[in-house]
Design an enzyme around this catalytic site. Structure first.
Site, PDB file in Angstrom:
ATOM      1  N   GLU A  74       0.816  -1.215   0.000  1.00  0.00           N
ATOM      2  CA  GLU A  74       0.000   0.000   0.000  1.00  0.00           C
ATOM      3  C   GLU A  74       0.846   1.260   0.000  1.00  0.00           C
ATOM      4  OE1 GLU A  74      -2.833   0.596   3.228  1.00  0.00           O
ATOM      5  OE2 GLU A  74      -3.506   2.458   2.301  1.00  0.00           O
ATOM      6  N   ASP A  94      -0.140  -5.311   3.167  1.00  0.00           N
ATOM      7  CA  ASP A  94      -0.608  -4.111   3.868  1.00  0.00           C
ATOM      8  C   ASP A  94       0.108  -4.084   5.218  1.00  0.00           C
ATOM      9  OD1 ASP A  94      -1.847  -1.956   4.973  1.00  0.00           O
ATOM     10  OD2 ASP A  94      -3.878  -2.561   4.403  1.00  0.00           O
ATOM     11  N   ILE A  96      -0.099  -2.026   7.765  1.00  0.00           N
ATOM     12  CA  ILE A  96      -1.084  -1.838   8.843  1.00  0.00           C
ATOM     13  C   ILE A  96      -2.457  -1.736   8.190  1.00  0.00           C
ATOM     14  CG2 ILE A  96      -1.947  -0.360  10.695  1.00  0.00           C
ATOM     15  CD1 ILE A  96       0.809   0.528  11.339  1.00  0.00           C
ATOM     16  N   ASP A  97      -3.271  -2.745   8.382  1.00  0.00           N
ATOM     17  CA  ASP A  97      -4.664  -2.619   7.953  1.00  0.00           C
ATOM     18  C   ASP A  97      -5.453  -2.183   9.177  1.00  0.00           C
ATOM     19  OD1 ASP A  97      -6.741  -2.749   6.049  1.00  0.00           O
ATOM     20  OD2 ASP A  97      -7.477  -4.555   7.041  1.00  0.00           O
ATOM     21  N   THR A  99      -5.313   1.570   9.912  1.00  0.00           N
ATOM     22  CA  THR A  99      -4.456   2.667  10.387  1.00  0.00           C
ATOM     23  C   THR A  99      -5.220   3.609  11.312  1.00  0.00           C
ATOM     24  OG1 THR A  99      -3.038   2.545   8.452  1.00  0.00           O
ATOM     25  CG2 THR A  99      -3.041   4.631   9.636  1.00  0.00           C
ATOM     26  N   ASP A 244      -5.621  -5.403   1.043  1.00  0.00           N
ATOM     27  CA  ASP A 244      -6.547  -5.737   2.135  1.00  0.00           C
ATOM     28  C   ASP A 244      -7.016  -7.187   2.044  1.00  0.00           C
ATOM     29  OD1 ASP A 244      -6.693  -3.049   3.136  1.00  0.00           O
ATOM     30  OD2 ASP A 244      -8.035  -2.547   1.491  1.00  0.00           O
TER      31      ASP A 244
HETATM   32  P1  2AM Z   1      -6.207   0.906   5.803  1.00  0.00           P
HETATM   33  O1  2AM Z   1      -6.415   1.022   7.244  1.00  0.00           O
HETATM   34  O2  2AM Z   1      -5.052   0.058   5.412  1.00  0.00           O
HETATM   35  O3  2AM Z   1      -6.179   2.224   5.081  1.00  0.00           O
HETATM   36  C1  2AM Z   1     -11.491   0.812   6.981  1.00  0.00           C
HETATM   37  O4  2AM Z   1     -11.549   1.990   6.312  1.00  0.00           O
HETATM   38  C2  2AM Z   1     -10.880  -0.286   6.149  1.00  0.00           C
HETATM   39  O5  2AM Z   1     -10.963  -0.012   4.753  1.00  0.00           O
HETATM   40  C3  2AM Z   1      -9.435  -0.520   6.395  1.00  0.00           C
HETATM   41  O6  2AM Z   1      -9.177  -1.867   6.105  1.00  0.00           O
HETATM   42  C4  2AM Z   1      -8.774   0.409   5.425  1.00  0.00           C
HETATM   43  O7  2AM Z   1      -7.435   0.073   5.171  1.00  0.00           O
HETATM   44  C5  2AM Z   1      -9.638   0.158   4.232  1.00  0.00           C
HETATM   45  N1  2AM Z   1      -9.663   1.269   3.281  1.00  0.00           N
HETATM   46  C6  2AM Z   1      -8.778   2.258   3.145  1.00  0.00           C
HETATM   47  N2  2AM Z   1      -9.141   3.106   2.175  1.00  0.00           N
HETATM   48  C7  2AM Z   1     -10.285   2.649   1.691  1.00  0.00           C
HETATM   49  C8  2AM Z   1     -11.172   3.106   0.666  1.00  0.00           C
HETATM   50  N3  2AM Z   1     -10.928   4.214  -0.050  1.00  0.00           N
HETATM   51  N4  2AM Z   1     -12.276   2.391   0.428  1.00  0.00           N
HETATM   52  C9  2AM Z   1     -12.529   1.294   1.149  1.00  0.00           C
HETATM   53  N5  2AM Z   1     -11.746   0.819   2.105  1.00  0.00           N
HETATM   54  C10 2AM Z   1     -10.633   1.480   2.386  1.00  0.00           C
HETATM   55 CA    CA Z   2      -5.826  -1.720   4.298  1.00  0.00          CA
HETATM   56 CA    CA Z   3      -2.799   0.053   5.327  1.00  0.00          CA
HETATM   57 CA    CA Z   4      -4.423   3.352   4.174  1.00  0.00          CA
END
Ligand code: 2AM
Ligand code: CA
Ligand code: CA
Ligand code: CA
Length: 297
Positions: A74, A94, A96-97, A99, A244
């Site tokens: 990512e 990823d 950190i899923d 964040t 993800d």
């Molecule tokens: P992340 O924390 O790695 O950014 C909650 O928002 C979940 O959806 C998390 O798994 C997040 O990943 C992911 N996510 C991030 N951006 C997104 C987006 N634009 N649309 C859908 N899900 C997203």
């Molecule tokens: Ca993610």
């Molecule tokens: Ca992430």
């Molecule tokens: Ca992110």
């Protein structure tokens, strides 16, 4: 050892090591490692030093151990860039899923390390260091929680209800970071359909709630892991990314679950890069048909 065993061992110990780093970084809430940046000025799209540092660690380990493999992550993917998935072994990561959860201390945070060969996920390791839950799978060998508990869970207490109808399902979805009115409007409309009294097109009882409930954990990968465990029935999301879901897909499949692209039942096999995912837990595929109908409206 087969090569898949080697890859899973590598992914598992790397996920554990990175989980420890994430845990330590979260202890000092306002330390440099937790300095929060908004991506592209979007206050709901966050990144921290820890995201970047962990991804760099994983990337460098992969390069030195498997120099001929490809890498997609990512934080090293430029915004708006469409990644190319080839037949080569490709690690999709990823760091950190969840964040936003990491920033707030909400304990649904995971490092996700998946491997595709011939575009198919074959190895996956997902580790949540806050709840000490490690999910692993390699193709053909089943899926495991903390290395020795077979998934799906068979003896949770109380035992899981196996739904006979969509109205009995617990659904997990995410809002994502794209908060433009069109995107969020569609999402909210779908959730409205799921929870409203008239939402269940398949229910003969119009007063019945459409589904038992809708949950959002803030980590798409851990949402799918709830489906893998059997603690939720359906994961549905439009907008999340290949990092993800890649590790999650092989873990889900090895636990007997199904995943398709988009809203409907007719799109197997899932398009990893497609950003539309509908996953159901082990059991009757009738859910796919039913939830496809529900979500399409
Ligand atoms: P992340 O924390 O790695 O950014 C909650 O928002 C979940 O959806 C998390 O798994 C997040 O990943 C992911 N996510 C991030 N951006 C997104 C987006 N634009 N649309 C859908 N899900 C997203
Ligand atoms: Ca993610
Ligand atoms: Ca992430
Ligand atoms: Ca992110």
């Amino acid at each position: 050892m087969t090569s898949l065993e080697v890859y899973l061992d590598f992914a598992t110990s790397l996920a554990q090591e990175c989980g420890q780093i994430i845990l330590e970084a979260s202890i000092t809430r306002y330390s440099k490692t937790k300095k929060v940046y908004e991506k592209h000025g979007n206050s709901s799209d966050l990144v921290t030093e820890t995201d970047k540092m962990v991804e760099e660690l994983i990337r460098s380990r992969i390069i030195s151990k498997f120099p001929e493999h490809r890498f997609i992550g990512e934080e090293t993917t430029a915004a708006g860039h469409q990644c190319e998935l080839t037949n080569d072994p490709t690690w999709i990561v990823d760091p950190i899923d969840g964040t936003t959860n990491f920033v707030h201390g909400f304990p649904f945070v995971a490092v996700c390390i998946g491997l595709t060969i011939n575009k198919e996920p074959v190895v996956g390791a997902i580790f949540n260091p806050f709840l000490n839950q490690l999910f692993t799978a390699r193709k053909g060998n089943g899926a495991y929680l903390n290395l020795n508990t077979k998934l799906p869970l068979s003896h949770p207490n109380p035992p899981p209800i196996l739904p006979s109808n969509l109205s009995q399902c617990l659904i997990v979805t995410e809002y994502g970071s794209d908060r433009s009115p069109m995107v969020i409007g569609k999402k909210v409309q779908s959730i409205h359909n799921m929870v409203s009294k008239s939402g269940n097109v398949n229910s003969s009882n119009k007063n019945a709630g459409s589904v038992h409930g809708v949950r959002s954990l803030g980590s798409a990968a851990l949402g799918i892991m709830e489906v893998v465990k059997g603690e939720a029935d359906i994961f549905w999301e439009i907008g999340c990314w290949e990092w993800d879901v890649t590790a999650a897909i092989i873990i889900l499949r090895e636990a007997g679950g199904l995943i398709v692209s988009g809203n409907g039942p007719n799109e197997e096999p899932v398009d990893i890069l497609g950003r539309k995912y509908l996953a159901v837990r082990a059991g009757s595929p009738f859910w796919l048909e039913n939830c496809g109908m529900l979500l399409k409206r």
